[in-house]
Design a protein around this motif. Structure first.
Motif, PDB file in Angstrom:
ATOM      1  N   LYS A 282       1.881 -34.582  25.110  1.00 13.77           N
ATOM      2  CA  LYS A 282       2.703 -35.145  24.043  1.00 13.77           C
ATOM      3  C   LYS A 282       4.048 -34.424  23.980  1.00 13.77           C
ATOM      4  CE  LYS A 282       3.119 -35.669  19.074  1.00 13.77           C
ATOM      5  NZ  LYS A 282       4.538 -35.595  19.211  1.00 13.77           N
ATOM      6  N   TYR A 283       4.033 -33.087  24.079  1.00 16.87           N
ATOM      7  CA  TYR A 283       5.274 -32.333  24.047  1.00 16.87           C
ATOM      8  C   TYR A 283       6.139 -32.649  25.267  1.00 16.87           C
ATOM      9  CZ  TYR A 283       2.961 -29.736  20.357  1.00 16.87           C
ATOM     10  OH  TYR A 283       2.316 -29.395  19.208  1.00 16.87           O
ATOM     11  N   LEU A 284       5.500 -32.850  26.399  1.00 20.63           N
ATOM     12  CA  LEU A 284       6.245 -33.201  27.605  1.00 20.63           C
ATOM     13  C   LEU A 284       6.929 -34.551  27.436  1.00 20.63           C
ATOM     14  CD1 LEU A 284       7.005 -32.496  30.506  1.00 20.63           C
ATOM     15  CD2 LEU A 284       4.967 -33.704  31.235  1.00 20.63           C
ATOM     16  N   ILE A 285       6.221 -35.521  26.878  1.00 22.66           N
ATOM     17  CA  ILE A 285       6.818 -36.838  26.645  1.00 22.66           C
ATOM     18  C   ILE A 285       8.003 -36.712  25.697  1.00 22.66           C
ATOM     19  CG2 ILE A 285       6.425 -39.086  25.546  1.00 22.66           C
ATOM     20  CD1 ILE A 285       5.330 -38.930  28.350  1.00 22.66           C
ATOM     21  N   ASP A 286       7.859 -35.921  24.639  1.00 22.59           N
ATOM     22  CA  ASP A 286       8.974 -35.710  23.710  1.00 22.59           C
ATOM     23  C   ASP A 286      10.169 -35.100  24.428  1.00 22.59           C
ATOM     24  OD1 ASP A 286       7.359 -36.688  21.712  1.00 22.59           O
ATOM     25  OD2 ASP A 286       6.876 -34.718  20.872  1.00 22.59           O
ATOM     26  N   ASP A 287       9.925 -34.088  25.280  1.00 20.38           N
ATOM     27  CA  ASP A 287      11.004 -33.483  26.068  1.00 20.38           C
ATOM     28  C   ASP A 287      11.634 -34.499  27.002  1.00 20.38           C
ATOM     29  OD1 ASP A 287      10.586 -31.047  24.876  1.00 20.38           O
ATOM     30  OD2 ASP A 287       9.595 -30.127  26.608  1.00 20.38           O
TER      31      ASP A 287
END
Length: 141
Positions: free
Chosen positions: A129-134
């Protein structure tokens, strides 16, 4: 004791890279944008505490997978989810080497006097999820 091989997977330009290290001197020579700096950067990222990984460190093919996921409505975690970066060192030793620091890694003393050290950075589903946000932030730049 000597590093005889370095292998890298999915880091920047190094999708599936390996190099055999020579006995006396190994040179890494190539045109611009072929992965020379990437090799040194991945070693630094795994072996020092000051470095961490970002979306930019994944191979472009892995980033394309993220783009494909991002185009779908309601991004969900795929069943075969695995985004990872690997670094592997093959180390040869002989009877004269002090193995104190490697002894816990040697499983068979009658082997070919080789130890393989592997490092892996991977994203678990929560990190995804954090990777997608980044990635979405990177895309908007």
């Amino acid at each position: 004791m000597k590093i005889t091989k370095i292998k890298v997977e999915n880091f920047r330009l190094l999708k599936d890279f390996s190099i055999d290290v020579e006995n006396k001197l190994s040179l890494i020579i190539g045109k611009n944008n072929t992965g020379k700096t990437s090799l040194l950067a991945v070693i630094e990222k795994f072996l020092t505490e000051k470095s961490n990984f970002s979306i930019h460190d994944f191979n472009l093919d892995e980033q394309e997978k993220l783009k494909a996921l991002e185009k779908k409505e309601g991004i969900s975690i795929p069943e075969d989810f695995k985004f990872s970066i690997y670094l592997l060192f093959e180390i040869k030793y002989d009877d004269t080497d002090n193995l104190r620091n490697l002894s816990s890694l040697i499983l068979n003393l009658e082997s070919e006097n080789t130890v393989v050290l592997g490092f892996e950075y991977y994203l678990n589903p929560i990190q995804f999820k954090y990777l997608i946000d980044d990635f979405v932030e990177f895309k908007s730049e």
